[in-house]
Design a protein around this motif. Structure first.
Motif, PDB file in Angstrom:
ATOM      1  N   VAL A  45       0.906  -1.123   0.149  1.00 29.60           N
ATOM      2  CA  VAL A  45       0.518  -0.241   0.284  1.00 29.60           C
ATOM      3  C   VAL A  45       0.976   1.447  -0.084  1.00 29.60           C
ATOM      4  O   VAL A  45       1.996   1.541   0.682  1.00 29.60           O
ATOM      5  N   PRO A  85       1.158   5.720  -0.945  1.00 26.11           N
ATOM      6  CA  PRO A  85       0.257   6.811  -0.994  1.00 26.11           C
ATOM      7  C   PRO A  85       0.683   7.030  -2.462  1.00 26.11           C
ATOM      8  O   PRO A  85       1.795   7.144  -2.914  1.00 26.11           O
ATOM      9  N   SER A  98      -1.331  -1.533  -4.466  1.00 22.69           N
ATOM     10  CA  SER A  98      -2.552  -0.555  -4.221  1.00 22.69           C
ATOM     11  C   SER A  98      -2.163   0.733  -3.742  1.00 22.69           C
ATOM     12  O   SER A  98      -0.776   1.218  -3.259  1.00 22.69           O
ATOM     13  N   ALA A 145      -2.799   5.208  -2.752  1.00 25.67           N
ATOM     14  CA  ALA A 145      -3.614   5.984  -0.707  1.00 25.67           C
ATOM     15  C   ALA A 145      -3.904   7.344  -1.687  1.00 25.67           C
ATOM     16  O   ALA A 145      -2.306   7.870  -1.567  1.00 25.67           O
ATOM     17  N   GLN A 146      -5.337   7.789  -1.468  1.00 26.16           N
ATOM     18  CA  GLN A 146      -5.467   8.959  -1.656  1.00 26.16           C
ATOM     19  C   GLN A 146      -5.553  10.084  -0.374  1.00 26.16           C
ATOM     20  O   GLN A 146      -6.986   8.864   0.397  1.00 26.16           O
ATOM     21  N   SER A 175      -7.889  13.048  -4.614  1.00 22.31           N
ATOM     22  CA  SER A 175      -8.026  12.208  -5.357  1.00 22.31           C
ATOM     23  C   SER A 175      -8.168  12.152  -6.509  1.00 22.31           C
ATOM     24  O   SER A 175      -8.909  11.011  -6.946  1.00 22.31           O
ATOM     25  N   CYS A 210      -7.679   1.334  -5.773  1.00 22.34           N
ATOM     26  CA  CYS A 210      -6.506   2.620  -4.707  1.00 22.34           C
ATOM     27  C   CYS A 210      -8.145   3.511  -4.008  1.00 22.34           C
ATOM     28  O   CYS A 210      -9.105   3.110  -4.269  1.00 22.34           O
ATOM     29  N   VAL A 270      -3.507   8.752   6.044  1.00 20.71           N
ATOM     30  CA  VAL A 270      -3.691   8.264   5.386  1.00 20.71           C
ATOM     31  C   VAL A 270      -3.472   7.054   3.711  1.00 20.71           C
ATOM     32  O   VAL A 270      -3.970   5.651   4.001  1.00 20.71           O
ATOM     33  N   THR A 271      -1.939   6.387   4.548  1.00 17.51           N
ATOM     34  CA  THR A 271      -1.611   5.571   3.884  1.00 17.51           C
ATOM     35  C   THR A 271      -2.176   4.088   5.276  1.00 17.51           C
ATOM     36  O   THR A 271      -2.924   3.020   4.252  1.00 17.51           O
ATOM     37  N   THR A 285      -6.076   3.933   4.661  1.00 19.48           N
ATOM     38  CA  THR A 285      -6.734   3.394   3.523  1.00 19.48           C
ATOM     39  C   THR A 285      -6.525   1.730   3.209  1.00 19.48           C
ATOM     40  O   THR A 285      -7.326   1.035   2.801  1.00 19.48           O
TER      41      THR A 285
END
Lengths: 90, 419
Positions: free
Chosen positions: B233, B235, B267, B269-270, B275, B322, B351-352, B355
């Motif tokens: 994952v 960002p 994957s 992350a936003q 986004s 995402c 964020v990470t 997500t």
């Protein structure tokens, strides 16, 4: 008169000049005029469908024309149009 | 000697020599460093890497520049931490945190800057410059000072105070621009045409700079005993890091350092307030529509991500996903990571983690996967974001009675909140 700012990558087409005065009523007209005055611009900045290439950004003064009406965005005397490579930052 | 064979346009395939070029002269597509992998494979080995420096430079054979004395503050070889308590909270199995808060200036940017300025110095540049959301500013100013180069850093005017101080302290020029990061970025892209003698690390030497992010993948694989994880994952700001992490795992296999071909789901992350990639992913389109960012995750607040399209492509081809998370979820993510694993991340790390939690809850990230989450910056950089949600348990007088009273009050409130 619209001032068009040319990035280093395209200055071979303008004899090294970084700023070119142009006329036109829309962003698209100005850019097409640029190609008429300095052959070669169109194939560099437009894709096969006539839109802006994915990695070309065009700013009218401070605003990305993609947030405006794209190539149809009206322009008025005294504005600056900047062609800027999109691949930067982050 | 490095093993670089040249630069190649990712869009139209035109090739260029390994100079200070970042976009294709013809179509403006991004240039990518190409390597002679046969020569790398003939030289590189696990043992050669393991006997190298404990920094990104142990992977010099797969970096776009080699130098006996690189511009180096010790970036890289950061801890890969097994995160069992966090995994348990999220219903995951084997979870690892790549803790890049441990870098010299507190973020993964030290990896890319060390590479960029080492290459820039070889190319003859005397001035280091950048457009930055803060972490890059810190790193460029510090590495330039280390290298004895002048620095010119441009940042949005409304950055977190720590990031401004951590940039200015090194003595270079710092310009706070009245605009968003995308405005700063455009200004720097234009400045590159006017100041070709400056090395803008994320503009005219971006091709080299971006390669530094591959070291995240190299380290993760080495730290897992030369195995790739099942799922990472990452960002997304510009999207560059995500694409380079994927490239890093693929390269390790190409040059013979992994026994099995990796199949890593990547994957992204936003933050919901910025986004564009997550939106395109959700809508199933190829078009990244630029946005005007509005999020506390300022280091990811890039409304027009340069590598957004490639990040999206990487995510889809790898079978990843995402997602975007709200600012409230970001703050929860920061506290969850801190509480369960003792790692304090900046808002991008929140964020990470948020997500990761979201994708785990949706079953996208599975409990039978070996998962790695990239925590890319230190929490001290963005303390303002937490001002309203964390603080002292109580403020007390220096007496035993006052302490006892506050303890009792806290125990009662803890009991109430657990009911």
């Amino acid at each position: 008169m619209i001032k068009v700012r040319i990035p280093a990558q395209l200055r071979t087409l303008t004899g090294g000049v970084g700023e070119v005065p142009m006329e036109g009523a829309t962003v698209g007209e100005v850019l097409k005029g640029l190609d008429a005055a300095h052959a070669g611009f169109a194939e560099r900045i437009f894709d096969a469908d006539g839109g802006l290439r994915r990695f070309v950004n065009v700013f009218l003064d401070e605003e990305d024309v993609r947030f405006l009406d794209g190539l149809g965005t009206p322009v008025t005397d005294g504005q600056t149009l900047s062609i800027v490579p999109a691949v930067a930052g982050g | 000697m490095d093993f670089v064979s040249g630069l190649r346009c990712r869009e139209c395939g035109r090739t260029y020599p390994a100079e200070a070029l970042h976009v294709c002269d013809f179509c403006f597509g991004p240039l990518e460093v190409t390597y002679d992998y046969e020569r790398v494979a003939a030289t590189i080995s696990r043992e050669r890497i393991e006997s190298g420096p404990r920094s990104i430079w142990r992977y010099a054979d797969l970096l776009p520049v080699r130098d006996a004395a690189p511009v180096d503050l010790g970036a890289g070889f950061t801890p890969l931490v097994r995160a069992d308590r966090l995994a348990a909270e999220l219903g995951l199995g084997e979870l690892w945190i790549k803790d890049d808060t441990a870098n010299p200036t507190g973020s993964f940017k030290d990896r890319v800057v060390s590479v960029a300025l080492t290459k820039a110095r070889q190319l003859g540049f005397k001035v280091a410059a950048c457009a930055s959301t803060g972490n890059l500013a810190n790193s460029v100013a510090a590495h330039a000072a280390r290298a004895g180069m002048d620095s010119v850093v441009l940042i949005p005017h409304d950055l977190e105070k720590a990031k401004v101080t951590m940039t200015s302290v090194y003595g270079g020029r710092v310009f706070a621009v009245q605009g968003s990061y995308d405005d700063v970025n455009r200004l720097c892209a234009e400045l590159t045409s006017e100041q070709p003698e400056w090395a803008f690390v994320n503009v005219n030497v971006r091709t080299y700079y971006a390669e530094g992010s591959k070291t995240l993948a190299f380290e993760v694989a080495e730290q897992l005993g030369w195995q790739a994880p099942d799922h990472v994952v990452v960002p997304i700001g510009s999207g560059s890091q995500l694409t380079k992490v994927a490239k890093g795992f693929a390269e390790l296999y190409t040059v013979g350092l992994l026994d099995e071909e990796p199949s890593v789901r990547v994957s992204g992350a936003q933050a919901a307030g910025c986004s564009p990639v997550a939106t395109a992913f959700a809508e199933g389109t190829d078009v990244i529509r630029p946005v005007k960012p509005d999020t506390i995750a300022k280091s990811l607040a890039i409304g027009n991500p340069a590598d957004g399209w490639y990040a999206l492509d990487t995510i889809r081809r790898s079978g990843g996903a995402c997602a975007a998370v709200t600012d409230a979820e970001v703050l929860d993510g920061i506290r969850l990571l801190a509480r369960t694993e003792g790692i304090f991340a900046e808002t991008a790390g929140g964020v990470t983690i948020a997500t990761l939690a979201k994708l785990a809850a949706e079953g996208v990230i599975r409990s039978d996967e070996r998962v790695v989450a990239m925590i890319t910056g230190h929490g001290l950089k963005t303390v303002e974001a937490l001002a309203d949600v964390v603080g002292p348990t109580a403020t007390i007088a220096p007496t035993l009675d006052s302490f006892a009273e506050a303890m009792a009050a806290d125990a009662a409130s803890t009991l109430r909140s657990s009911l």
